[in-house]
Every structure is written in C-alpha cells, then in structure tokens.
Scaffold this motif. Structure first.
Motif, PDB file in Angstrom:
ATOM      1  N   MET A 185      -6.477   0.896  -5.016  1.00  0.00           N
ATOM      2  CA  MET A 185      -6.066   0.969  -3.610  1.00  0.00           C
ATOM      3  C   MET A 185      -7.233   0.662  -2.686  1.00  0.00           C
ATOM      4  O   MET A 185      -7.057   0.004  -1.641  1.00  0.00           O
ATOM      5  CB  MET A 185      -5.489   2.351  -3.297  1.00  0.00           C
ATOM      6  CG  MET A 185      -4.055   2.510  -3.741  1.00  0.00           C
ATOM      7  SD  MET A 185      -3.521   4.204  -3.663  1.00  0.00           S
ATOM      8  CE  MET A 185      -3.289   4.413  -1.928  1.00  0.00           C
ATOM      9  N   ILE A 219       0.934   4.285  -2.739  1.00  0.00           N
ATOM     10  CA  ILE A 219       0.818   5.717  -2.438  1.00  0.00           C
ATOM     11  C   ILE A 219       1.957   6.487  -3.105  1.00  0.00           C
ATOM     12  O   ILE A 219       1.762   7.556  -3.688  1.00  0.00           O
ATOM     13  CB  ILE A 219       0.811   5.944  -0.913  1.00  0.00           C
ATOM     14  CG1 ILE A 219      -0.459   5.365  -0.308  1.00  0.00           C
ATOM     15  CG2 ILE A 219       0.885   7.418  -0.589  1.00  0.00           C
ATOM     16  CD1 ILE A 219      -0.427   5.300   1.200  1.00  0.00           C
ATOM     17  N   LEU A 250       0.828  -1.210   0.000  1.00  0.00           N
ATOM     18  CA  LEU A 250       0.000   0.000   0.000  1.00  0.00           C
ATOM     19  C   LEU A 250       0.861   1.259   0.000  1.00  0.00           C
ATOM     20  O   LEU A 250       0.548   2.244  -0.700  1.00  0.00           O
ATOM     21  CB  LEU A 250      -0.905  -0.038   1.229  1.00  0.00           C
ATOM     22  CG  LEU A 250      -2.293   0.586   1.064  1.00  0.00           C
ATOM     23  CD1 LEU A 250      -2.980   0.016  -0.148  1.00  0.00           C
ATOM     24  CD2 LEU A 250      -3.108   0.346   2.287  1.00  0.00           C
ATOM     25  N   MET A 251       1.960   1.237   0.754  1.00  0.00           N
ATOM     26  CA  MET A 251       2.882   2.380   0.754  1.00  0.00           C
ATOM     27  C   MET A 251       3.481   2.598  -0.637  1.00  0.00           C
ATOM     28  O   MET A 251       3.605   3.739  -1.105  1.00  0.00           O
ATOM     29  CB  MET A 251       4.008   2.120   1.781  1.00  0.00           C
ATOM     30  CG  MET A 251       3.583   2.385   3.202  1.00  0.00           C
ATOM     31  SD  MET A 251       3.229   4.110   3.494  1.00  0.00           S
ATOM     32  CE  MET A 251       3.035   4.123   5.256  1.00  0.00           C
ATOM     33  N   THR A 291      -6.437   4.967  -7.346  1.00  0.00           N
ATOM     34  CA  THR A 291      -7.149   5.095  -6.079  1.00  0.00           C
ATOM     35  C   THR A 291      -8.182   3.973  -5.915  1.00  0.00           C
ATOM     36  O   THR A 291      -8.330   3.422  -4.813  1.00  0.00           O
ATOM     37  CB  THR A 291      -7.848   6.453  -5.980  1.00  0.00           C
ATOM     38  OG1 THR A 291      -8.559   6.686  -7.174  1.00  0.00           O
ATOM     39  CG2 THR A 291      -6.866   7.555  -5.747  1.00  0.00           C
ATOM     40  N   LEU A 320       1.229   6.848  -6.588  1.00  0.00           N
ATOM     41  CA  LEU A 320       0.160   7.831  -6.806  1.00  0.00           C
ATOM     42  C   LEU A 320       0.716   9.246  -6.903  1.00  0.00           C
ATOM     43  O   LEU A 320       0.109  10.113  -7.547  1.00  0.00           O
ATOM     44  CB  LEU A 320      -0.843   7.725  -5.654  1.00  0.00           C
ATOM     45  CG  LEU A 320      -2.185   8.448  -5.763  1.00  0.00           C
ATOM     46  CD1 LEU A 320      -2.930   7.916  -6.951  1.00  0.00           C
ATOM     47  CD2 LEU A 320      -2.977   8.244  -4.509  1.00  0.00           C
ATOM     48  N   LEU A 321       1.869   9.475  -6.262  1.00  0.00           N
ATOM     49  CA  LEU A 321       2.452  10.821  -6.284  1.00  0.00           C
ATOM     50  C   LEU A 321       3.001  11.177  -7.673  1.00  0.00           C
ATOM     51  O   LEU A 321       3.067  12.356  -8.027  1.00  0.00           O
ATOM     52  CB  LEU A 321       3.562  10.931  -5.241  1.00  0.00           C
ATOM     53  CG  LEU A 321       3.074  11.024  -3.802  1.00  0.00           C
ATOM     54  CD1 LEU A 321       4.249  10.940  -2.860  1.00  0.00           C
ATOM     55  CD2 LEU A 321       2.326  12.321  -3.575  1.00  0.00           C
TER      56      LEU A 321
END
Lengths: 87, 230
Positions: free
Chosen positions: A42, A9, A5-6, A39, A12-13
């Motif tokens: 996720m 993220i 998950l990290m 998203t 996603l940036l």
C-alpha cells in the motif's frame, strides 16, 4: 486509483479479524505476514499515486526488512515449540 | 509533498486501523500472541507515517519498532516465562512412560498461566537439593518409591525406616513429591494439582507429616525469604 486503495484497505481488514479471532500462534503469524506485506505494498501504491520517490524507497525497505523481522520472530517461536514438544 | 493528498478520503480509513490494532494489542492476555499483534501494530503505524509524508519516521518504526522491539521482547519472554523443574537423571523422565500423565497434567496446568515447563536433570539427590537451594531450579520432583515399601515383608519394615510413622503416607498417596521454592507456584500447585497426581510441599518443609498436619505458614515464610529477589 483511490478505489484500488480502498479495496486494499478492505483486504487488510480480513487478516486483522483473523489475527484477532484465531488462537493458534501460527495462524496469527500468517495474518501478521499478510498485513506486513499488504501495508508495504500500500505504501508503494501511495508513492506511485503521488509520484513521490522518497516514500517509494521507504516502501521497498519496509517490504524487505519487515519480512526479515517476520522470519526472526518465526524462528524464535519455532524453537520455543520444539522445546515444549521435546518429550 | 502534495498538500491535497492529506485531504484524501482513504486517509481517514487508514487512520482507523491504528486504534483498532492498538485495541487488539491491549486486550491480549498471552504474551506470544501479543508479540504478533505488536508486529501488526508496527506495520499499520509504518503505513500511516508513510502515507502522511513522514518517510523517515515510517522507516524508523519498521526497523526499530517492529523488528528490534519484537526480537528483544521475544527473547525476554522466552527466557522468563518458564518453570524449571529439577529431576533425577536416573529416573529417565523423558523416556519413561509412567511420568507422562504427570508431565502432561503439569504442562496443561502451567499453560493456563502462560508458563512453559522445562526439565533439568541432575545426577543425584545431593546436587538436586543444591540446585534448589542455589535457585538454579524453581522446584524438584522426586519419586518416593512406594513399590519397595509394599514389597518388603512386614517385619523388615521397621528396620528399614527409623521413623515408621512416615511409611503409610508414602504408600497411600501419589509417589511423586514436588518441592517448590517459589510461593506463587506453591499456591498454584496446592490449589489446582489433585493429591492423587503428586504431593506438593514448599521448600523448608521437612517431612510429609508437617504437610498433612497443616502447619504451612512457617514453610511459606521460609520460601518467601529465599526468593525475595525473584
């Protein structure tokens, strides 16, 4: 699983920076498509992580409907650029 | 719903994304770019709501906040941020090459204000003026035809024009005459459009002599009374 998950993220940036920097409207639409899909995936990962089927159902709906909204917006912008390059 | 999940570390990282996207949205200037960023904000918000356990809120955010709002905003922006310029259909503005520099310049000028240029063709000058009066278009663009004045012999010129003082103005400056009824567009065009590209006047400004002698205040007052509900 949290590490996955990290990593998502962090991934996603990348399109967020791209959407902020690039002036071309189609590049921003690409970044928007990337973010919308990431998203919702996720949300699906979190639902599997917590074994929560309600969130999983919402994730599937957002994944399909979010892409439908993207197609609507892309269609309007495409019609607009056709009007601008009419002659 | 597990309460221990609320204290997960990745939640804090996800929460940071929402003010980040909101900041990106606020500092946008172009309306279309802002629409796309609004979609990104909606997607991030739906992610946060779903992760925090509000599945119904996340679904509503995705359906209404992202899909419906963006579509409605896009339609509104598309129909409002446009300048309609009335031209004569006999000029063949779209196909004729000598219109191209002026149109490209106008489009680049309006693009800086996030406006589009839309050409509306009319059959004759009467319907063109009628459209300007009834607020169907924001401005009109006409050609003053200096070529005819140049080709005419000198002794024929007073017979053609009852008022000979307007003839040198037509021949010296640009042949294009743009008449605008919106005061803000008139400001933009007079400050940023060079006179060699086109002459600009406001609605109610009769004759080019008034434009040159500089009595522009009554014309602007007339235009503002015509467009006060815009």
């Amino acid at each position: 699983m949290t590490a996955v998950l990290m990593a998502m993220i962090a991934a996603l940036l990348i399109p967020m920076v791209e959407a902020f920097q690039d002036e071309d409207i189609w590049q921003r639409m690409l970044a928007f498509a990337s973010i919308a899909t990431k998203t919702s995936v996720m949300i699906l990962v979190v639902s599997v992580l917590r074994d929560d089927w309600m969130i999983g159902m919402v994730g599937v709906l957002i994944l399909s409907v979010g892409n439908a909204a993207l197609m609507l917006l892309a269609h309007i912008i495409r019609r607009l650029s056709e009007v601008m390059e009419e002659y | 719903m597990s309460h221990s999940a609320i204290t997960d570390n990745y939640l804090y990282v996800i929460m940071v994304l929402l003010p980040l996207a909101a900041l990106m949205l606020v500092i946008q200037t172009s309306p279309y770019q802002a629409l796309v960023i609004r979609g990104i904000l909606g997607a991030v918000a739906a992610l946060i709501y779903a992760v925090l356990g509000g599945a119904d809120v996340a679904l509503t955010e995705a359906l209404v906040g992202t899909m419906l709002a963006i579509t409605l905003y896009a339609v509104a922006v598309r129909s409002s941020l446009v300048m309609r310029l009335g031209v004569l259909s006999g000029e063949e503005v779209r196909s004729n090459l000598h219109w191209r520099p002026l149109l490209n310049y106008l489009r680049a000028l309006l693009n800086r204000y996030h406006l589009r240029l839309e050409l509306v063709t009319y059959d004759d000058v009467q319907t063109l003026h009628q459209a300007l009066q009834t607020k169907d278009v924001h401005g009109t663009c006409l050609v003053c035809r200096p070529a005819e004045a140049v080709q005419l012999p000198d002794d024929d010129r007073p017979a053609q024009h009852s008022n000979p003082s307007t003839v040198p103005v037509d021949t010296l400056e640009s042949p294009y005459l743009i008449t605008l009824r919106v005061p803000r567009l008139y400001e933009i065009f007079t400050t940023e459009l060079p006179p060699v590209m086109a002459q600009v006047k406001a609605l109610g400004d009769d004759g080019l002599d008034d434009l040159r002698t500089g009595d522009r205040q009554p014309a602007l007052a007339d235009a503002s009374t015509l467009t006060e509900d815009d």
